[in-house]
Write a protein that holds these residues in place. Structure first.
Motif, mmCIF file in Angstrom:
data_model
loop_
_atom_site.group_PDB
_atom_site.id
_atom_site.type_symbol
_atom_site.label_atom_id
_atom_site.label_comp_id
_atom_site.label_asym_id
_atom_site.label_seq_id
_atom_site.Cartn_x
_atom_site.Cartn_y
_atom_site.Cartn_z
ATOM 1 N N ALA A 52 1.156 2.505 3.649
ATOM 2 C CA ALA A 52 0.407 3.842 3.299
ATOM 3 C C ALA A 52 0.109 4.394 4.783
ATOM 4 N N THR A 83 0.909 -1.042 -0.132
ATOM 5 C CA THR A 83 -0.080 0.037 -0.140
ATOM 6 C C THR A 83 0.819 1.304 0.035
ATOM 7 N N GLY A 84 0.374 2.389 -0.536
ATOM 8 C CA GLY A 84 1.022 3.467 -0.541
ATOM 9 C C GLY A 84 2.588 3.499 -1.257
ATOM 10 N N TYR A 133 -2.073 2.680 -4.839
ATOM 11 C CA TYR A 133 -1.923 4.314 -4.551
ATOM 12 C C TYR A 133 -3.491 4.622 -4.197
ATOM 13 N N ASN A 134 -3.488 5.969 -3.538
ATOM 14 C CA ASN A 134 -4.394 6.462 -3.159
ATOM 15 C C ASN A 134 -4.770 7.799 -4.172
#
Length: 247
Positions: free
Chosen positions: A88, A9-10, A34-35
């Motif tokens: 993230a 994540t992230g 990704y966000n």
């Protein structure tokens, strides 16, 4: 790690990108989460030779884990997930007199609730013997008034790590955390340009330099490897010895 799929994540920049690159170098296929920065995630994927796929989902909002699972299952195409890296996170909000309830709730939602329920939702697709690695911070062992609420979230991650290691051990799943210190990456380099900051941090670091994303990624990669099969429920400090004692 050949033929394994790892979700990071992230992973569109910074430490997350470094982790994705290192796990890919070990042979894993990477689900690059990704966000908002899709372009960054696509760049990460390109840098690992396209070995994986990109998925985008905002964390810390209702339905976030379900959305990650939906996209992940498409990319997995029936395969199990071998590694989950909860990287993230939302950044510190500052000292208590500058913090807000909204900011505090956001920190808790992104840094605590999101990884906890992501693990919950992904349990059915996690392979027996899988690896879960979450990013904590040396902020949990330091009294830094500027990071109180942030440190609280990372303390929760460390508690989650120990308790889930006990619960998931029956499936051979290891659960560990890595706690970076001051880590300079291509994404946050400007922060360390503040006059005197780098010198201050280096002077308080046993190994005498700033950390890099690659330094942290090596530790994550080890915990995700077969060599770490007998390590679980641990928090590994990856700070170079930041604030160990008086120099």
């Amino acid at each position: 790690m050949n033929d394994q799929v790892a979700l990071v994540t992230g992973a569109s920049r910074g430490i997350g990108r470094a982790i994705a690159e290192r796990l890919a170098a070990a042979g894993a296929e990477i689900a690059v989460h990704y966000n908002r920065d899709q372009a960054g995630a696509e760049e990460t994927l390109a840098r690992i030779g396209g070995r994986g796929f990109v998925l985008g989902a905002e964390l810390g909002v209702p339905g976030d884990a379900d959305e990650v699972l939906r996209q992940l299952q498409t990319g997995l195409a029936g395969r199990p997930l071998g590694v989950l890296v909860n990287n993230a996170a939302a950044p510190p909000n500052g000292p208590i007199d500058a913090d807000t309830e909204a900011g505090f709730d956001r920190l808790m939602a992104v840094n605590v609730r999101a990884p906890y329920f992501l693990i919950q939702r992904l349990l059915p697709v996690l392979a027996d013997g899988a690896r879960i690695v979450s990013l904590s911070s040396v902020a949990t062992r330091m009294a830094n008034p500027g990071q109180t609420s942030f440190a609280m979230t990372k303390g929760a991650v460390e508690t989650m790590t120990r308790t889930l290691a006990q619960e998931l051990g029956r499936r051979g799943i290891t659960v560990n955390a890595v706690a970076p210190g001051a880590t300079r990456t291509e994404a946050n380099g400007a922060v360390f340009e503040a006059p005197g900051l780098t010198e201050l941090i280096v002077g308080q670091t046993a190994l005498g330099r700033l950390g890099s994303g690659e330094d942290v990624a090596e530790v994550v990669a080890f915990l995700a490897s077969p060599g770490a099969r007998w390590i679980t429920g641990q928090v590994v400090d990856a700070s170079g010895g930041l604030h160990l004692g008086v120099g």
